[in-house]
Design a protein around this motif. Structure first.
Motif, PDB file in Angstrom:
ATOM      1  N   VAL A  44     -25.844 -11.588   2.368  1.00  0.00           N
ATOM      2  CA  VAL A  44     -26.177 -12.826   1.811  1.00  0.00           C
ATOM      3  C   VAL A  44     -26.966 -12.179   0.143  1.00  0.00           C
ATOM      4  CG1 VAL A  44     -28.399 -14.809   1.282  1.00  0.00           C
ATOM      5  CG2 VAL A  44     -27.710 -14.212   3.419  1.00  0.00           C
ATOM      6  N   GLY A  45     -27.508 -10.518   0.784  1.00  0.00           N
ATOM      7  CA  GLY A  45     -27.975 -10.478  -0.971  1.00  0.00           C
ATOM      8  C   GLY A  45     -26.984 -10.091  -1.749  1.00  0.00           C
ATOM      9  N   GLN A  46     -25.339  -9.210  -0.828  1.00  0.00           N
ATOM     10  CA  GLN A  46     -24.059  -9.034  -1.458  1.00  0.00           C
ATOM     11  C   GLN A  46     -23.519 -10.326  -2.230  1.00  0.00           C
ATOM     12  OE1 GLN A  46     -23.038  -5.648  -2.162  1.00  0.00           O
ATOM     13  NE2 GLN A  46     -21.515  -6.342  -2.960  1.00  0.00           N
ATOM     14  N   THR A  47     -23.742 -11.552  -1.333  1.00  0.00           N
ATOM     15  CA  THR A  47     -22.869 -12.074  -1.962  1.00  0.00           C
ATOM     16  C   THR A  47     -23.933 -12.703  -3.549  1.00  0.00           C
ATOM     17  OG1 THR A  47     -21.800 -13.487   0.132  1.00  0.00           O
ATOM     18  CG2 THR A  47     -22.275 -14.444  -1.912  1.00  0.00           C
ATOM     19  N   PHE A  48     -24.512 -12.599  -3.761  1.00  0.00           N
ATOM     20  CA  PHE A  48     -25.663 -12.998  -5.032  1.00  0.00           C
ATOM     21  C   PHE A  48     -25.439 -12.040  -5.511  1.00  0.00           C
ATOM     22  CE2 PHE A  48     -29.155 -12.076  -7.039  1.00  0.00           C
ATOM     23  CZ  PHE A  48     -29.719 -13.052  -7.450  1.00  0.00           C
ATOM     24  N   VAL A  49     -25.501 -11.239  -5.504  1.00  0.00           N
ATOM     25  CA  VAL A  49     -25.252  -9.681  -6.723  1.00  0.00           C
ATOM     26  C   VAL A  49     -23.766  -9.998  -7.137  1.00  0.00           C
ATOM     27  CG1 VAL A  49     -24.732  -7.690  -6.118  1.00  0.00           C
ATOM     28  CG2 VAL A  49     -26.488  -7.581  -5.622  1.00  0.00           C
ATOM     29  N   GLU A  50     -22.785 -10.228  -6.324  1.00  0.00           N
ATOM     30  CA  GLU A  50     -21.515 -10.779  -6.449  1.00  0.00           C
ATOM     31  C   GLU A  50     -21.313 -12.039  -7.561  1.00  0.00           C
ATOM     32  OE1 GLU A  50     -19.393 -10.724  -3.115  1.00  0.00           O
ATOM     33  OE2 GLU A  50     -18.999  -8.247  -2.830  1.00  0.00           O
ATOM     34  N   MET A  56     -22.389 -13.611 -14.959  1.00  0.00           N
ATOM     35  CA  MET A  56     -23.034 -12.359 -16.535  1.00  0.00           C
ATOM     36  C   MET A  56     -21.670 -12.243 -17.088  1.00  0.00           C
ATOM     37  SD  MET A  56     -26.093 -12.354 -16.556  1.00  0.00           S
ATOM     38  CE  MET A  56     -25.829 -11.353 -18.009  1.00  0.00           C
ATOM     39  N   LYS A  57     -20.520 -11.686 -16.418  1.00  0.00           N
ATOM     40  CA  LYS A  57     -19.331 -11.943 -16.811  1.00  0.00           C
ATOM     41  C   LYS A  57     -18.532 -13.255 -17.926  1.00  0.00           C
ATOM     42  CE  LYS A  57     -14.659 -10.205 -15.896  1.00  0.00           C
ATOM     43  NZ  LYS A  57     -13.633  -9.250 -15.113  1.00  0.00           N
ATOM     44  N   ALA A  64     -24.956 -12.152 -25.467  1.00  0.00           N
ATOM     45  CA  ALA A  64     -24.054 -11.040 -27.286  1.00  0.00           C
ATOM     46  C   ALA A  64     -24.771 -11.828 -28.092  1.00  0.00           C
ATOM     47  CB  ALA A  64     -22.561 -10.375 -26.687  1.00  0.00           C
ATOM     48  N   GLU A  65     -24.325 -13.036 -28.047  1.00  0.00           N
ATOM     49  CA  GLU A  65     -24.391 -13.711 -29.220  1.00  0.00           C
ATOM     50  C   GLU A  65     -26.388 -14.180 -29.546  1.00  0.00           C
ATOM     51  OE1 GLU A  65     -23.351 -18.428 -30.715  1.00  0.00           O
ATOM     52  OE2 GLU A  65     -21.827 -16.883 -29.783  1.00  0.00           O
TER      53      GLU A  65
END
Length: 79
Positions: A44-50, A56-57, A64-65
């Motif tokens: 679950v944690g890995q899914t959240f991080v991905e 963010m991408k 940035a703006e």
């Protein structure tokens, strides 16, 4: 995904707690235990991080703006 049956012996208090927690979450005991194991193994944690990385991408230019580019020094009071 194929399912495998797993028989586990626990004391009555643990069994009662599992049933109560599963009921409170609106799921079967089977599903509840399965989710606990996934959380413990980090799936679950890995899914959240991905998902967070994808987010963010996707919104990198907006951040940035709003908050400045990579080379800008952090502004005090803003996090």
């Amino acid at each position: 995904m194929a399912k495998t049956q797993l028989n586990v012996r626990v004391d009555e208090g643990t069994a009662r707690a599992a049933r109560e927690r599963a009921l409170a979450r609106g799921m079967s005991v089977n599903r509840y235990i399965e989710e606990l194991v996934r959380q413990d193994t980090g799936e679950v944690g890995q899914t959240f991080v991905e998902a967070a990385a994808d987010f963010m991408k996707q919104y990198e230019s907006v951040f940035a703006e709003e908050f400045g580019g990579e080379n800008d020094t952090p502004r005090e009071g803003r996090r």
